[in-house]
Design a protein around this motif. Structure first.
Motif, PDB file in Angstrom:
ATOM      1  N   GLN A 114      11.763  -2.593  10.377  1.00 11.43           N
ATOM      2  CA  GLN A 114      12.302  -3.787  11.038  1.00 11.43           C
ATOM      3  C   GLN A 114      11.862  -5.053  10.309  1.00 11.43           C
ATOM      4  OE1 GLN A 114      11.265  -3.772  15.181  1.00 11.43           O
ATOM      5  NE2 GLN A 114      12.211  -1.771  15.581  1.00 11.43           N
ATOM      6  N   GLU A 115      10.594  -5.094   9.904  1.00 10.80           N
ATOM      7  CA  GLU A 115      10.109  -6.260   9.159  1.00 10.80           C
ATOM      8  C   GLU A 115      10.850  -6.403   7.833  1.00 10.80           C
ATOM      9  OE1 GLU A 115       5.955  -5.586   8.779  1.00 10.80           O
ATOM     10  OE2 GLU A 115       5.465  -6.355  10.781  1.00 10.80           O
ATOM     11  N   ALA A 116      11.126  -5.267   7.165  1.00 13.96           N
ATOM     12  CA  ALA A 116      11.851  -5.321   5.894  1.00 13.96           C
ATOM     13  C   ALA A 116      13.271  -5.835   6.096  1.00 13.96           C
ATOM     14  CB  ALA A 116      11.864  -3.941   5.250  1.00 13.96           C
ATOM     15  N   GLU A 117      13.924  -5.403   7.174  1.00  9.45           N
ATOM     16  CA  GLU A 117      15.295  -5.841   7.435  1.00  9.45           C
ATOM     17  C   GLU A 117      15.362  -7.330   7.750  1.00  9.45           C
ATOM     18  OE1 GLU A 117      16.461  -3.318  10.592  1.00  9.45           O
ATOM     19  OE2 GLU A 117      16.742  -1.526   9.322  1.00  9.45           O
ATOM     20  N   ASN A 118      14.275  -7.855   8.334  1.00  9.55           N
ATOM     21  CA  ASN A 118      14.252  -9.271   8.711  1.00  9.55           C
ATOM     22  C   ASN A 118      13.561 -10.150   7.670  1.00  9.55           C
ATOM     23  OD1 ASN A 118      15.529  -8.811  11.254  1.00  9.55           O
ATOM     24  ND2 ASN A 118      13.573  -8.070  12.061  1.00  9.55           N
ATOM     25  N   GLY A 119      13.185  -9.522   6.538  1.00 11.01           N
ATOM     26  CA  GLY A 119      12.559 -10.296   5.481  1.00 11.01           C
ATOM     27  C   GLY A 119      11.151 -10.756   5.794  1.00 11.01           C
ATOM     28  N   ALA A 120      10.479 -10.077   6.702  1.00 10.40           N
ATOM     29  CA  ALA A 120       9.127 -10.485   7.108  1.00 10.40           C
ATOM     30  C   ALA A 120       8.058  -9.498   6.643  1.00 10.40           C
ATOM     31  CB  ALA A 120       9.065 -10.620   8.634  1.00 10.40           C
ATOM     32  N   LEU A 121       8.412  -8.578   5.794  1.00 15.29           N
ATOM     33  CA  LEU A 121       7.451  -7.552   5.370  1.00 15.29           C
ATOM     34  C   LEU A 121       6.527  -8.101   4.293  1.00 15.29           C
ATOM     35  CD1 LEU A 121       6.408  -4.634   5.424  1.00 15.29           C
ATOM     36  CD2 LEU A 121       8.170  -4.060   3.736  1.00 15.29           C
ATOM     37  N   ASP A 122       5.235  -7.955   4.528  1.00 17.39           N
ATOM     38  CA  ASP A 122       4.216  -8.348   3.543  1.00 17.39           C
ATOM     39  C   ASP A 122       3.617  -7.060   2.971  1.00 17.39           C
ATOM     40  OD1 ASP A 122       2.229  -9.379   2.024  1.00 17.39           O
ATOM     41  OD2 ASP A 122       1.316 -10.619   3.600  1.00 17.39           O
ATOM     42  N   ILE A 123       4.182  -6.600   1.868  1.00 15.56           N
ATOM     43  CA  ILE A 123       3.747  -5.326   1.290  1.00 15.56           C
ATOM     44  C   ILE A 123       2.318  -5.409   0.769  1.00 15.56           C
ATOM     45  CG2 ILE A 123       4.524  -5.750  -1.073  1.00 15.56           C
ATOM     46  CD1 ILE A 123       5.155  -2.513   0.872  1.00 15.56           C
ATOM     47  N   SER A 124       1.905  -6.614   0.343  1.00 20.49           N
ATOM     48  CA  SER A 124       0.533  -6.783  -0.161  1.00 20.49           C
ATOM     49  C   SER A 124      -0.490  -6.571   0.950  1.00 20.49           C
ATOM     50  CB  SER A 124       0.359  -8.171  -0.774  1.00 20.49           C
ATOM     51  OG  SER A 124       1.238  -8.356  -1.860  1.00 20.49           O
ATOM     52  N   LYS A 125      -0.156  -7.013   2.169  1.00 20.16           N
ATOM     53  CA  LYS A 125      -1.065  -6.834   3.297  1.00 20.16           C
ATOM     54  C   LYS A 125      -1.209  -5.359   3.646  1.00 20.16           C
ATOM     55  CE  LYS A 125      -1.939  -8.569   7.975  1.00 20.16           C
ATOM     56  NZ  LYS A 125      -1.434  -9.438   9.071  1.00 20.16           N
ATOM     57  N   LEU A 126      -0.109  -4.619   3.583  1.00 16.56           N
ATOM     58  CA  LEU A 126      -0.169  -3.176   3.831  1.00 16.56           C
ATOM     59  C   LEU A 126      -1.049  -2.495   2.785  1.00 16.56           C
ATOM     60  CD1 LEU A 126       3.531  -2.272   4.752  1.00 16.56           C
ATOM     61  CD2 LEU A 126       1.571  -2.464   6.296  1.00 16.56           C
ATOM     62  N   ALA A 127      -0.871  -2.898   1.518  1.00 16.49           N
ATOM     63  CA  ALA A 127      -1.670  -2.302   0.441  1.00 16.49           C
ATOM     64  C   ALA A 127      -3.155  -2.594   0.643  1.00 16.49           C
ATOM     65  CB  ALA A 127      -1.211  -2.828  -0.914  1.00 16.49           C
ATOM     66  N   GLU A 128      -3.462  -3.799   1.126  1.00 20.61           N
ATOM     67  CA  GLU A 128      -4.868  -4.155   1.380  1.00 20.61           C
ATOM     68  C   GLU A 128      -5.463  -3.275   2.468  1.00 20.61           C
ATOM     69  OE1 GLU A 128      -7.471  -8.062   2.833  1.00 20.61           O
ATOM     70  OE2 GLU A 128      -5.352  -8.265   2.285  1.00 20.61           O
ATOM     71  N   PHE A 129      -4.691  -3.024   3.522  1.00 14.45           N
ATOM     72  CA  PHE A 129      -5.182  -2.143   4.597  1.00 14.45           C
ATOM     73  C   PHE A 129      -5.385  -0.718   4.080  1.00 14.45           C
ATOM     74  CE2 PHE A 129      -4.075   1.093   7.744  1.00 14.45           C
ATOM     75  CZ  PHE A 129      -5.058   0.863   8.700  1.00 14.45           C
ATOM     76  N   ILE A 130      -4.440  -0.239   3.269  1.00 12.68           N
ATOM     77  CA  ILE A 130      -4.534   1.128   2.735  1.00 12.68           C
ATOM     78  C   ILE A 130      -5.784   1.283   1.878  1.00 12.68           C
ATOM     79  CG2 ILE A 130      -3.466   2.756   1.119  1.00 12.68           C
ATOM     80  CD1 ILE A 130      -0.725   1.689   2.144  1.00 12.68           C
ATOM     81  N   ILE A 131      -6.053   0.277   1.033  1.00 13.81           N
ATOM     82  CA  ILE A 131      -7.230   0.351   0.164  1.00 13.81           C
ATOM     83  C   ILE A 131      -8.507   0.350   0.996  1.00 13.81           C
ATOM     84  CG2 ILE A 131      -8.541  -0.880  -1.608  1.00 13.81           C
ATOM     85  CD1 ILE A 131      -5.860  -1.890  -2.711  1.00 13.81           C
ATOM     86  N   GLY A 132      -8.541  -0.486   2.035  1.00 16.70           N
ATOM     87  CA  GLY A 132      -9.720  -0.508   2.897  1.00 16.70           C
ATOM     88  C   GLY A 132      -9.948   0.812   3.595  1.00 16.70           C
ATOM     89  N   MET A 133      -8.861   1.438   4.065  1.00 17.56           N
ATOM     90  CA  MET A 133      -9.001   2.731   4.740  1.00 17.56           C
ATOM     91  C   MET A 133      -9.423   3.815   3.741  1.00 17.56           C
ATOM     92  SD  MET A 133      -8.943   4.119   7.669  1.00 17.56           S
ATOM     93  CE  MET A 133      -8.208   2.738   8.561  1.00 17.56           C
ATOM     94  N   MET A 134      -8.919   3.762   2.522  1.00 18.35           N
ATOM     95  CA  MET A 134      -9.347   4.721   1.500  1.00 18.35           C
ATOM     96  C   MET A 134     -10.839   4.583   1.222  1.00 18.35           C
ATOM     97  SD  MET A 134      -6.118   4.428  -1.141  1.00 18.35           S
ATOM     98  CE  MET A 134      -6.916   5.379  -2.428  1.00 18.35           C
ATOM     99  N   GLY A 135     -11.332   3.321   1.203  1.00 23.48           N
ATOM    100  CA  GLY A 135     -12.761   3.108   0.997  1.00 23.48           C
ATOM    101  C   GLY A 135     -13.597   3.675   2.124  1.00 23.48           C
ATOM    102  N   THR A 136     -13.029   3.708   3.331  1.00 27.15           N
ATOM    103  CA  THR A 136     -13.748   4.273   4.476  1.00 27.15           C
ATOM    104  C   THR A 136     -13.802   5.792   4.420  1.00 27.15           C
ATOM    105  OG1 THR A 136     -13.044   2.408   5.855  1.00 27.15           O
ATOM    106  CG2 THR A 136     -13.800   4.386   7.004  1.00 27.15           C
ATOM    107  N   LEU A 137     -12.730   6.395   3.939  1.00 31.85           N
ATOM    108  CA  LEU A 137     -12.615   7.854   3.994  1.00 31.85           C
ATOM    109  C   LEU A 137     -13.053   8.560   2.714  1.00 31.85           C
ATOM    110  CD1 LEU A 137      -9.140   8.158   5.762  1.00 31.85           C
ATOM    111  CD2 LEU A 137     -11.400   8.380   6.794  1.00 31.85           C
ATOM    112  N   CYS A 138     -13.151   7.842   1.602  1.00 33.28           N
ATOM    113  CA  CYS A 138     -13.410   8.532   0.336  1.00 33.28           C
ATOM    114  C   CYS A 138     -14.872   8.939   0.224  1.00 33.28           C
ATOM    115  CB  CYS A 138     -13.029   7.644  -0.840  1.00 33.28           C
ATOM    116  SG  CYS A 138     -14.166   6.271  -1.134  1.00 33.28           S
ATOM    117  N   ALA A 139     -15.131   9.863  -0.695  1.00 36.41           N
ATOM    118  CA  ALA A 139     -16.503  10.266  -1.007  1.00 36.41           C
ATOM    119  C   ALA A 139     -17.176   9.150  -1.797  1.00 36.41           C
ATOM    120  CB  ALA A 139     -16.492  11.561  -1.814  1.00 36.41           C
TER     121      ALA A 139
END
Length: 471
Positions: A167-192
């Motif tokens: 929905q955010e992508a269809e409305n031009g409101a998607l911030d892909i960089s913010k999603l990537a930042e969350f993914i990297i943070g979660m990877m840092g939490t779960l990685c060895a």
């Protein structure tokens, strides 16, 4: 820093009821990563058969039966490798350079990432491919979680909500960089902890396409870490159940293929026949035989089994099929066979040397240890196809004569004459022949140790290693 996934599964397995343990074991083995099975297949010896004896009439089998049997054997080989190999680890797949598979993989990956780059460069950007990648990342992150990780699961599900992202992508409101930042943070939490540096480097990548590509690369490494953690965690459970599990699998295989253990039968029969022959009667362990039908004492099953395992130390792997029940350990038996051959040659060289040297030399412990290390180093490459025993023994003869002469000089003893050196070198070179009397004496010691082998319950590899250490 990370919460190791897989641990509750192991705890649950430890608390499972005894009547479900075999099923748990099979489920754990069958659920292992495909990379593990590829690793086992690469290290396991070939199961190709030649000159197969037919104790039972062959029968036709369906393709489904063959696939089911192959799956059972693969699972058993995987479980066996995890149990006996304490250093067993899964490694990332590395394709050979300039291989067709690697070139195809690189071309396909480049085309995919180029397509993603083109979509994100459009006005307005198209996020179809990017959203699919986010969905794959979401599933991967969720697979790392334990059942008790409710808060992390809710976080991932909430932030990486694909419907909301669309929905955010269809409305031009998607911030892909913010999603990537969350993914990297979660990877840092779960990685060895070993992956902290790789995750930290992701934060320095600013462009979306290279960032997504690096994220998937690190996620692949995290999957390998997860698989290795699972292998380590499940090993104690497998060790408890492995004997019953393999017995059950071999029984199932025997029921489907009645002649599937013919080579084992032939191997044990040969060992029993050898023990029954006159040349082995005097070597039977005390109390190891029972009265037979008049042909002589019958060896008990433990004596037959111990001698059968010793026969594997002289097995002709090129000409004879390996017994089925020990086929998964063929590579290990070949290694032990090589070690025993090296020990035999080493013992023969030392015996020849000390028999010709002055009595004062044989009492020098430091000299004996030094000579042994020299010979062992020169025999290190025995496993290589380019190794030639005669050439190695020629070099060994030269080195031994130099060391003996040096020791004689230090001890103030009479030096070797040229003739005596030539005789010593000749006797050392003669060890290359399997019929050399000194070498046969050392080989005979192998057979003499079978009466001291541990009981059958301690495992074949333990019994063989006991024999090698005893030499």
């Amino acid at each position: 820093m990370s919460e190791n996934p897989g641990k509750p599964n192991i705890n649950e397995a430890g608390k499972s009821k005894s009547n479900d343990s075999e099923q748990d074991l099979e489920d754990a083995v069958e659920g292992s990563d495909e990379a593990v099975q590829k690793t086992i297949k690469s290290v396991s010896p070939s199961t190709q058969r030649v000159q197969r004896p037919h104790s039972s009439p062959p029968r036709f089998v369906t393709v489904e039966e063959l696939l089911e049997t192959a799956k059972g054997v693969t699972n058993m080989a995987l479980a066996h490798e995890i149990v006996v190999n304490g250093d067993f680890r899964i490694k990332p797949v590395e394709l050979p350079e300039d291989s067709l598979e690697k070139r195809v993989k690189e071309i396909v990956h480049k085309a995919f990432w180029d397509c993603l780059s083109v979509q994100l460069s459009e006005e307005p950007p198209t996020y179809d491919h990017a959203i699919k990648l986010v969905g794959e990342i979401k599933e991967t992150l969720l697979s790392f979680l334990l059942p008790g990780h409710t808060r992390l699961r809710n976080q991932i599900t909430e932030v990486l909500d694909l419907d909301l992202i669309k929905q955010e992508a269809e409305n031009g409101a998607l911030d892909i960089s913010k999603l990537a930042e969350f993914i990297i943070g979660m990877m840092g939490t779960l990685c060895a902890p070993a992956r902290d540096e790789e995750v930290r480097k992701l934060k320095d990548i600013k462009e979306i396409v290279p960032l997504f590509r690096a994220i998937f690369s690190v996620l692949d490494l995290m999957k390998v870490d997860m698989a290795n953690f699972a292998v380590t965690s499940i090993r104690p459970h497998l060790m408890q159940q492995s004997v019953d599990y393999e017995r059950k699998k071999f029984q199932q295989l025997l029921e489907k293929q009645p002649n599937s253990l013919d080579f084992v039968t032939q191997w044990l029969e040969e060992a029993a026949d050898d023990l029954m022959n006159q040349k082995y009667k005097n070597a039977l362990p005390a109390g190891g035989g029972a009265a037979g039908s008049g042909d002589g004492p019958m060896p008990n099953p433990v004596a037959v089994q111990n001698y059968a395992y010793l026969k594997l130390l002289k097995w002709d792997h090129l000409q004879r099929p390996f017994p089925e029940t020990v086929l998964m350990d063929q590579a290990r038996f070949q290694e032990l066979q090589l070690q025993l051959e090296q020990l035999t040659i080493l013992g023969a060289v030392l015996l020849v040397t000390f028999s010709m040297a002055a009595p004062g030399i044989s009492s020098q412990a430091d000299f004996a240890e030094k000579l042994k290390m020299i010979v062992k180093v020169l025999l290190t490459d025995t496993h290589l196809p380019s190794f030639h025993l005669k050439d190695a023994l020629t070099t060994i003869g030269e080195k031994v004569c130099l060391e003996v002469s040096s020791c004689l000089a230090l001890c103030g003893l009479t030096a070797f004459t040229t003739e005596k050196e030539a005789v010593l070198k000749g006797q050392i070179q003669s060890v290359a022949s399997p019929d050399d009397p000194i070498r046969r004496i050392m080989e005979a010691r192998t057979e003499s140790w079978r009466s001291f082998l541990p009981e059958a319950g301690q495992g074949p590899l333990h019994r063989i290693r006991f024999c090698c250490r005893a030499l």
